[in-house]
Structure formats: C-alpha cells, structure tokens
Design a protein around this motif. Structure first.
Motif, PDB file in Angstrom:
ATOM      1  N   GLN A   1       0.815  -1.217   0.000  1.00 33.41           N
ATOM      2  CA  GLN A   1       0.000   0.000   0.000  1.00 33.41           C
ATOM      3  C   GLN A   1       0.847   1.266   0.000  1.00 33.41           C
ATOM      4  O   GLN A   1       0.317   2.355  -0.161  1.00 33.41           O
ATOM      5  CB  GLN A   1      -0.902   0.039   1.237  1.00 33.41           C
ATOM      6  CG  GLN A   1      -1.946  -1.018   1.288  1.00 33.41           C
ATOM      7  CD  GLN A   1      -2.799  -0.894   2.544  1.00 33.41           C
ATOM      8  OE1 GLN A   1      -2.611  -0.011   3.360  1.00 33.41           O
ATOM      9  NE2 GLN A   1      -3.753  -1.799   2.694  1.00 33.41           N
ATOM     10  N   ALA A   2       2.138   1.152   0.217  1.00 31.46           N
ATOM     11  CA  ALA A   2       2.996   2.320   0.418  1.00 31.46           C
ATOM     12  C   ALA A   2       3.328   3.067  -0.870  1.00 31.46           C
ATOM     13  O   ALA A   2       3.564   4.268  -0.852  1.00 31.46           O
ATOM     14  CB  ALA A   2       4.287   1.903   1.123  1.00 31.46           C
ATOM     15  N   PHE A   3       3.361   2.342  -1.991  1.00 31.42           N
ATOM     16  CA  PHE A   3       3.793   2.927  -3.261  1.00 31.42           C
ATOM     17  C   PHE A   3       2.637   2.982  -4.249  1.00 31.42           C
ATOM     18  O   PHE A   3       1.813   2.074  -4.288  1.00 31.42           O
ATOM     19  CB  PHE A   3       4.930   2.098  -3.869  1.00 31.42           C
ATOM     20  CG  PHE A   3       6.142   1.998  -3.005  1.00 31.42           C
ATOM     21  CD1 PHE A   3       7.145   2.955  -3.073  1.00 31.42           C
ATOM     22  CD2 PHE A   3       6.302   0.939  -2.125  1.00 31.42           C
ATOM     23  CE1 PHE A   3       8.274   2.862  -2.278  1.00 31.42           C
ATOM     24  CE2 PHE A   3       7.421   0.838  -1.321  1.00 31.42           C
ATOM     25  CZ  PHE A   3       8.408   1.804  -1.394  1.00 31.42           C
ATOM     26  N   ASP A   4       2.632   4.029  -5.082  1.00 27.48           N
ATOM     27  CA  ASP A   4       1.644   4.064  -6.155  1.00 27.48           C
ATOM     28  C   ASP A   4       2.207   3.330  -7.373  1.00 27.48           C
ATOM     29  O   ASP A   4       3.321   2.788  -7.324  1.00 27.48           O
ATOM     30  CB  ASP A   4       1.210   5.501  -6.488  1.00 27.48           C
ATOM     31  CG  ASP A   4       2.308   6.353  -7.109  1.00 27.48           C
ATOM     32  OD1 ASP A   4       3.338   5.811  -7.584  1.00 27.48           O
ATOM     33  OD2 ASP A   4       2.131   7.584  -7.145  1.00 27.48           O
ATOM     34  N   ALA A   5       1.487   3.328  -8.474  1.00 29.78           N
ATOM     35  CA  ALA A   5       1.898   2.592  -9.673  1.00 29.78           C
ATOM     36  C   ALA A   5       3.214   3.101 -10.254  1.00 29.78           C
ATOM     37  O   ALA A   5       3.929   2.363 -10.932  1.00 29.78           O
ATOM     38  CB  ALA A   5       0.798   2.669 -10.727  1.00 29.78           C
ATOM     39  N   ASP A   6       3.563   4.358  -9.973  1.00 32.72           N
ATOM     40  CA  ASP A   6       4.808   4.943 -10.477  1.00 32.72           C
ATOM     41  C   ASP A   6       5.966   4.806  -9.489  1.00 32.72           C
ATOM     42  O   ASP A   6       7.043   5.356  -9.711  1.00 32.72           O
ATOM     43  CB  ASP A   6       4.600   6.432 -10.799  1.00 32.72           C
ATOM     44  CG  ASP A   6       3.588   6.641 -11.918  1.00 32.72           C
ATOM     45  OD1 ASP A   6       3.587   5.824 -12.856  1.00 32.72           O
ATOM     46  OD2 ASP A   6       2.813   7.608 -11.838  1.00 32.72           O
ATOM     47  N   GLY A   7       5.744   4.102  -8.361  1.00 36.28           N
ATOM     48  CA  GLY A   7       6.793   3.907  -7.377  1.00 36.28           C
ATOM     49  C   GLY A   7       6.945   5.058  -6.407  1.00 36.28           C
ATOM     50  O   GLY A   7       7.917   5.112  -5.650  1.00 36.28           O
ATOM     51  N   LYS A   8       5.995   5.969  -6.398  1.00 39.48           N
ATOM     52  CA  LYS A   8       6.053   7.111  -5.476  1.00 39.48           C
ATOM     53  C   LYS A   8       5.326   6.746  -4.186  1.00 39.48           C
ATOM     54  O   LYS A   8       4.366   5.984  -4.184  1.00 39.48           O
ATOM     55  CB  LYS A   8       5.420   8.340  -6.117  1.00 39.48           C
ATOM     56  CG  LYS A   8       6.210   8.837  -7.292  1.00 39.48           C
ATOM     57  CD  LYS A   8       5.647  10.123  -7.838  1.00 39.48           C
ATOM     58  CE  LYS A   8       6.558  10.582  -8.971  1.00 39.48           C
ATOM     59  NZ  LYS A   8       5.866  11.269 -10.003  1.00 39.48           N
ATOM     60  N   LEU A   9       5.803   7.344  -3.100  1.00 42.61           N
ATOM     61  CA  LEU A   9       5.183   7.084  -1.802  1.00 42.61           C
ATOM     62  C   LEU A   9       3.808   7.725  -1.720  1.00 42.61           C
ATOM     63  O   LEU A   9       3.624   8.858  -2.169  1.00 42.61           O
ATOM     64  CB  LEU A   9       6.074   7.624  -0.682  1.00 42.61           C
ATOM     65  CG  LEU A   9       7.402   6.911  -0.507  1.00 42.61           C
ATOM     66  CD1 LEU A   9       8.272   7.669   0.487  1.00 42.61           C
ATOM     67  CD2 LEU A   9       7.189   5.482  -0.047  1.00 42.61           C
ATOM     68  N   GLN A  10       2.886   7.016  -1.121  1.00 40.24           N
ATOM     69  CA  GLN A  10       1.526   7.527  -0.986  1.00 40.24           C
ATOM     70  C   GLN A  10       1.321   8.302   0.315  1.00 40.24           C
ATOM     71  O   GLN A  10       0.384   9.073   0.427  1.00 40.24           O
ATOM     72  CB  GLN A  10       0.536   6.365  -1.054  1.00 40.24           C
ATOM     73  CG  GLN A  10       0.725   5.535  -2.317  1.00 40.24           C
ATOM     74  CD  GLN A  10      -0.575   5.153  -2.942  1.00 40.24           C
ATOM     75  OE1 GLN A  10      -1.343   6.005  -3.340  1.00 40.24           O
ATOM     76  NE2 GLN A  10      -0.809   3.862  -3.021  1.00 40.24           N
ATOM     77  N   ASP A  11       2.197   8.119   1.283  1.00 37.87           N
ATOM     78  CA  ASP A  11       2.052   8.735   2.597  1.00 37.87           C
ATOM     79  C   ASP A  11       3.051   9.883   2.750  1.00 37.87           C
ATOM     80  O   ASP A  11       4.266   9.676   2.665  1.00 37.87           O
ATOM     81  CB  ASP A  11       2.297   7.664   3.670  1.00 37.87           C
ATOM     82  CG  ASP A  11       2.150   8.156   5.087  1.00 37.87           C
ATOM     83  OD1 ASP A  11       2.079   9.382   5.321  1.00 37.87           O
ATOM     84  OD2 ASP A  11       2.114   7.299   5.992  1.00 37.87           O
ATOM     85  N   ALA A  12       2.551  11.091   2.994  1.00 34.15           N
ATOM     86  CA  ALA A  12       3.410  12.279   3.120  1.00 34.15           C
ATOM     87  C   ALA A  12       4.368  12.152   4.315  1.00 34.15           C
ATOM     88  O   ALA A  12       5.516  12.587   4.232  1.00 34.15           O
ATOM     89  CB  ALA A  12       2.557  13.535   3.258  1.00 34.15           C
ATOM     90  N   LYS A  13       3.905  11.541   5.411  1.00 34.96           N
ATOM     91  CA  LYS A  13       4.783  11.385   6.583  1.00 34.96           C
ATOM     92  C   LYS A  13       5.938  10.430   6.292  1.00 34.96           C
ATOM     93  O   LYS A  13       7.064  10.658   6.729  1.00 34.96           O
ATOM     94  CB  LYS A  13       3.990  10.922   7.803  1.00 34.96           C
ATOM     95  CG  LYS A  13       3.091  12.005   8.355  1.00 34.96           C
ATOM     96  CD  LYS A  13       2.414  11.548   9.624  1.00 34.96           C
ATOM     97  CE  LYS A  13       1.548  12.692  10.144  1.00 34.96           C
ATOM     98  NZ  LYS A  13       0.968  12.400  11.427  1.00 34.96           N
TER      99      LYS A  13
END
Length: 181
Positions: A146-158
């Motif tokens: 759940q931590a990464f989106d499809a592009d490998g970016k983090l979904q959680d700002a913290k």
C-alpha cells in the motif's frame, strides 16, 4: 561530496525494497551526494564460504570495490521470517572490514505486515560487528503493497518526510565522520 553505494536484499522483479532504495538514492542525490546502486539481481555472486578469493566471480570484486570506494552505504531489506534477507546477508558476508569498517550506513526494511524493527536490529548487530557506524534514523515500511503508487512514489506524506530526514541524517553523519577521519 560524499559518495554512497546501495544494495537491496530482494530478488523479486517488482521489489518494494528496490523501490525504497531508489527513493533513498534520489533524496541523497538531491542533497548533492553521489550514489551508486548495485542490483543484486544482476550480480553473479556465490554463496559465501568464508574464503577471501572467489575465482570465477568478478562481481565479488565489483561489490567489494564499490563499498571500499564509498564513504557510506544504504541497505534495504525485505523482512523474511523476522530478519534480514539471506541475499543481503550473503552479500555482506562476501565483504570484510576492508569494505565496511569506518563507513556510515542507513537502513531500510520493508514488510508486508505491520512495521517493526527485527530486520533493522539484526542489521545493526551485523554492521556493529564489522565496525560500521549506523545512523539512528531508519525507515521501516509496513504494508509495503500500500505504500507505493503505480509509479513507485510514496503515498504517505509522513513516510516521504522520513525519507528526507533519513537522507539528511545519512549525509550529515557521513560528512562528520569523514571530516574527523
């Protein structure tokens, strides 16, 4: 300029450990550091047998040279059965004090379940044994799916902020240790 080398202890094609390592490298580069990532999936490394020479395995020399030349390093590991991956442990076992002693390390663990610090604590013990300075900041990514989106970016700002603090701590502590040495 400080120079880092990084490896991730996962051989999986869509490895979250590899994604986390790349994110950490990007944050270090944004701070002006040089980063070389070695992909254990593409290196031909034997099982460590305790010897010093591994004829027929030039990637052992490549691994050792990269760590020897670096001021510090990043290790990212999935947590398997409550500890560090065997792939990462084997890569570390192929090196010695010549490559690891006096360096500064930053640690990242990736888990499918809730974050904890088992693999991180085991890595700290391993690295303390070879006289590596491990920064107190670390990253534990729980529920990595759940931590990464499809592009490998983090979904959680913290969590993204933790990567920034991690990179800052790794650069600052490496500079301090290097300047003193």
């Amino acid at each position: 300029m400080v120079k880092f080398v990084g490896i991730a202890g996962s051989l999986r094609a869509d490895s979250y450990s590899q994604q986390a390592l790349k994110l950490a490298a990007q944050r270090l580069e944004a701070l002006g550091a040089e980063v070389e990532l070695l992909d254990l999936r593409s290196l031909n490394l034997p099982f460590c047998d305790g010897g010093k020479e591994y004829a027929g395995y030039p990637d052992v020399d490549r691994l050792r040279h990269a760590f020897h030349q670096a001021d510090g390093f990043i290790l990212a590991t999935p947590e398997y059965h409550g500890s560090v991956s065997g792939v990462l442990k084997n890569a570390l076992d192929l090196m010695s004090f010549d490559q690891l002693s006096g360096k500064v390390a930053g640690l990242i663990s990736v888990l499918g379940g809730q974050p904890n610090s088992n693999a991180l604590n085991d890595l700290r013990t391993i690295l303390r044994w070879v006289h590596t300075w491990v920064i107190p900041d670390h990253i534990a990514i729980g529920q990595a799916w759940q931590a990464f989106d499809a592009d490998g970016k983090l979904q959680d700002a913290k969590l993204s902020e933790r990567f920034d603090k991690f990179a800052q701590s790794l650069v600052e502590n490496t500079r301090k240790l290097r300047d003193v040495a």
